[in-house]
Design a protein around this motif. Structure first.
Motif, PDB file in Angstrom:
ATOM      1  N   LYS A  78       0.861  -1.194   0.000  1.00 23.86           N
ATOM      2  CA  LYS A  78       0.000   0.000   0.000  1.00 23.86           C
ATOM      3  C   LYS A  78       0.891   1.235   0.000  1.00 23.86           C
ATOM      4  O   LYS A  78       1.821   1.343   0.805  1.00 23.86           O
ATOM      5  CB  LYS A  78      -0.921  -0.036   1.225  1.00 23.86           C
TER       6      LYS A  78
ATOM      7  N   SER B  99      -3.281   5.338  -2.444  1.00 18.69           N
ATOM      8  CA  SER B  99      -4.020   6.515  -1.962  1.00 18.69           C
ATOM      9  C   SER B  99      -3.952   7.583  -3.054  1.00 18.69           C
ATOM     10  O   SER B  99      -3.173   7.458  -3.999  1.00 18.69           O
ATOM     11  CB  SER B  99      -3.369   7.083  -0.709  1.00 18.69           C
ATOM     12  N   ALA B 100      -4.718   8.639  -2.860  1.00 21.65           N
ATOM     13  CA  ALA B 100      -4.712   9.735  -3.844  1.00 21.65           C
ATOM     14  C   ALA B 100      -3.393  10.508  -3.760  1.00 21.65           C
ATOM     15  O   ALA B 100      -2.773  10.561  -2.688  1.00 21.65           O
ATOM     16  CB  ALA B 100      -5.875  10.665  -3.543  1.00 21.65           C
TER      17      ALA B 100
ATOM     18  N   LYS C  95      -3.030  18.060  -0.465  1.00 17.57           N
ATOM     19  CA  LYS C  95      -3.347  16.716  -0.955  1.00 17.57           C
ATOM     20  C   LYS C  95      -4.529  16.769  -1.911  1.00 17.57           C
ATOM     21  O   LYS C  95      -5.473  17.542  -1.689  1.00 17.57           O
ATOM     22  CB  LYS C  95      -3.831  15.852   0.218  1.00 17.57           C
TER      23      LYS C  95
ATOM     24  N   GLU D 148      -8.325   8.756  -5.458  1.00 13.92           N
ATOM     25  CA  GLU D 148      -7.635   7.464  -5.549  1.00 13.92           C
ATOM     26  C   GLU D 148      -7.880   6.853  -6.947  1.00 13.92           C
ATOM     27  O   GLU D 148      -6.998   6.229  -7.519  1.00 13.92           O
ATOM     28  CB  GLU D 148      -8.045   6.447  -4.479  1.00 13.92           C
TER      29      GLU D 148
ATOM     30  N   PHE E  76      -9.425   3.407   0.277  1.00 14.71           N
ATOM     31  CA  PHE E  76     -10.278   4.458   0.836  1.00 14.71           C
ATOM     32  C   PHE E  76     -11.779   4.365   0.502  1.00 14.71           C
ATOM     33  O   PHE E  76     -12.589   4.933   1.187  1.00 14.71           O
ATOM     34  CB  PHE E  76      -9.701   5.811   0.407  1.00 14.71           C
TER      35      PHE E  76
ATOM     36  N   GLY F 107      -7.515   8.607   5.770  1.00 18.03           N
ATOM     37  CA  GLY F 107      -6.416   7.652   5.956  1.00 18.03           C
ATOM     38  C   GLY F 107      -6.866   6.219   5.675  1.00 18.03           C
ATOM     39  O   GLY F 107      -6.173   5.261   5.998  1.00 18.03           O
ATOM     40  N   GLY F 108      -8.049   6.092   5.064  1.00 18.91           N
ATOM     41  CA  GLY F 108      -8.684   4.777   4.901  1.00 18.91           C
ATOM     42  C   GLY F 108      -8.009   3.833   3.913  1.00 18.91           C
ATOM     43  O   GLY F 108      -8.385   2.662   3.829  1.00 18.91           O
ATOM     44  N   GLY F 109      -7.005   4.313   3.192  1.00 17.52           N
ATOM     45  CA  GLY F 109      -6.269   3.411   2.292  1.00 17.52           C
ATOM     46  C   GLY F 109      -5.619   2.282   3.082  1.00 17.52           C
ATOM     47  O   GLY F 109      -5.519   1.146   2.613  1.00 17.52           O
ATOM     48  N   ASP F 110      -5.199   2.598   4.330  1.00 21.39           N
ATOM     49  CA  ASP F 110      -4.610   1.564   5.193  1.00 21.39           C
ATOM     50  C   ASP F 110      -5.641   0.478   5.487  1.00 21.39           C
ATOM     51  O   ASP F 110      -5.300  -0.707   5.584  1.00 21.39           O
ATOM     52  CB  ASP F 110      -4.169   2.172   6.538  1.00 21.39           C
TER      53      ASP F 110
HETATM   54  N1  ASP Z   1      -6.818   9.919   0.371  1.00 21.12           N
HETATM   55  C1  ASP Z   1      -7.436   9.666   1.649  1.00 21.12           C
HETATM   56  C2  ASP Z   1      -6.995  10.709   2.655  1.00 21.12           C
HETATM   57  O1  ASP Z   1      -6.255  11.629   2.314  1.00 21.12           O
HETATM   58  C3  ASP Z   1      -7.222   8.271   2.116  1.00 21.12           C
HETATM   59  C4  ASP Z   1      -5.788   7.870   2.342  1.00 21.12           C
HETATM   60  O2  ASP Z   1      -4.873   8.653   2.095  1.00 21.12           O
HETATM   61  O3  ASP Z   1      -5.559   6.738   2.782  1.00 21.12           O
HETATM   62  O4  ASP Z   1      -7.423  10.647   3.781  1.00 21.12           O
END
Ligand code: ASP
Length: 378
Positions: free
Chosen positions: A5, A35-36, A46, A113, A164, A179-182
């Motif tokens: 990831k 992630s994006a 971001k 994403e 995400f 942060g949901g990519g995790d």
């Molecule tokens: N792009 C989303 C965020 O900035 C999810 C991630 O980065 O995991 O929160």
């Protein structure tokens, strides 16, 4: 199948994207969760934040929303051009931006994403499977069973997917928390029974002290999931705490490493790691404190009662309560502004402060000793 990831910082420039490709090009079997596009430095924004900004601004002013749309176009086109992507990429991105008003907020935010994956897929030739097809929700609740059914249908040995977000029964996009990519990576590691989940970010794993707080930071080489969970609960945002439950008890090793320097020190997290002794200092910002001066007992209880009512009705979590002979401090964490509407006569008996918690934790043979110092912040 292992999971790789990559956080947005690994995708902030064309050069970094090329580096990521270099890191994973020889891996035969893996899922690459993205992630994006993130920010290059603290002056940058971001992609996800820019998309959220468009959603907010479009309700107030079309002109302001357009400004952000143009910024998104510039950011993504610059990277796309440097990667020499085909015209079809720029066309579909432009179509999305010009029709942006037709879409709901979740769809717009998820395009961060989505287009990052499209970009990486076109650049590398690795197939992209939209996480809309894999990560399933029942209304807004994640459905493990439905997701497992979809994921196990895939017969590819290597593919890219978007972190995400997923979709519900009606095909609507549903987002995980920030942060949901995790979380996406953890769910896939759980279902594929991965041996290793590489979580690649822009730091060398979990540090003993935040680098912006002290230059004497070192990487903690190993820890178990309960230690990681504790650190994530108290201000360390190197990994999402919501992603941890999918990894516990599954014999999955989580490796948190730096995608900008694959040979740098890293942190390995797994179920059974005895003798993992280390000391960390965590800096947790954004805490609030109500100080109540214990001058008249009856008044103190009245103020306390009112404050607790406000805190509880807003579902705000109390972080700490400190009581001395003269003061009672209620420390809580929230993103919301809370309004204390106490009667004017009580106002001289309390005050509000913004705090930062500096928490030192000593992990020693399965136990931990913690000390917390609070400092006022602006
Ligand atoms: N792009 C989303 C965020 O900035 C999810 C991630 O980065 O995991 O929160």
């Amino acid at each position: 199948m292992d999971i790789y990831k990559f956080g947005g910082s690994s995708f902030a420039t064309a050069e970094r994207i090329k580096q990521v490709f270099f890191d994973i090009k020889d891996v035969k079997k893996c899922v690459i969760v993205l992630s994006a596009v993130g920010k290059i430095d603290n002056n940058d924004i971001k992609l996800t934040d820019l998309l959220i900004d468009v959603c907010k601004k479009r309700r107030k002013s079309t002109k302001q929303a357009k400004k952000t749309v143009n910024r998104i176009r510039r950011k993504m086109f610059n990277i796309g051009k440097e990667l020499d992507l085909p015209d079809s990429y720029f066309r579909s991105f432009n179509e999305f931006l010009s029709d942006i008003d037709l879409y709901d907020d979740n769809y717009i935010i998820s395009r961060g994403e989505y287009f990052t994956c499209k970009m990486f897929s076109l650049y590398t030739g690795i197939k992209f499977i939209d996480s809309m097809e894999l990560i399933k929700f029942d209304n807004e609740f994640f459905s493990y069973e439905k997701t497992k059914k979809e994921v196990l249908r895939i017969k590819l040995e290597k593919f890219i997917t978007s972190g995400f977000y997923g979709s519900d029964n009606y095909g609507n996009i549903v987002l995980f928390p920030r942060g949901g990519g995790d979380i996406t990576g953890s769910i896939l590691a759980n279902i594929f029974q991965s041996k290793t989940y590489f979580n690649c970010t822009d730091v060398n794993g979990v540090y003993t002290i935040p680098p912006d707080y002290s230059i004497n930071h070192e990487t903690v080489n190993q820890m178990n999931y309960s230690q990681l969970f504790y650190l994530c609960m108290h201000g360390n945002n190197v990994f999402s705490k919501d992603a941890i439950p999918y990894l516990v008890g599954r014999k999955i090793s989580l490796i948190i490493k730096n995608s900008l320097d694959f040979n740098a020190p890293f942190t390995i997290v797994s179920d059974n790691l005895p003798n993992n002794k280390f000391t960390t200092t965590q800096v947790e910002k954004g805490l609030y404190c109500i100080i109540i001066y214990k001058s008249k007992k009856t008044l103190l209880f009245r103020i306390l009662y009112q404050i607790l009512q406000i805190i509880m009705s807003d579902k705000i979590i109390i972080y700490d309560i400190i009581s001395t002979q003269k003061l009672c401090q209620i420390i809580y964490k929230t993103n919301k502004q809370i309004h204390l509407e106490l009667s004017p006569v009580t106002s001289k008996y309390y005050s509000l402060q913004k705090l930062t918690a500096i928490r030192t934790t000593n992990f020693l043979n399965g136990k931990k000793n913690t000390s917390v110092k609070y400092v006022t912040s602006n």
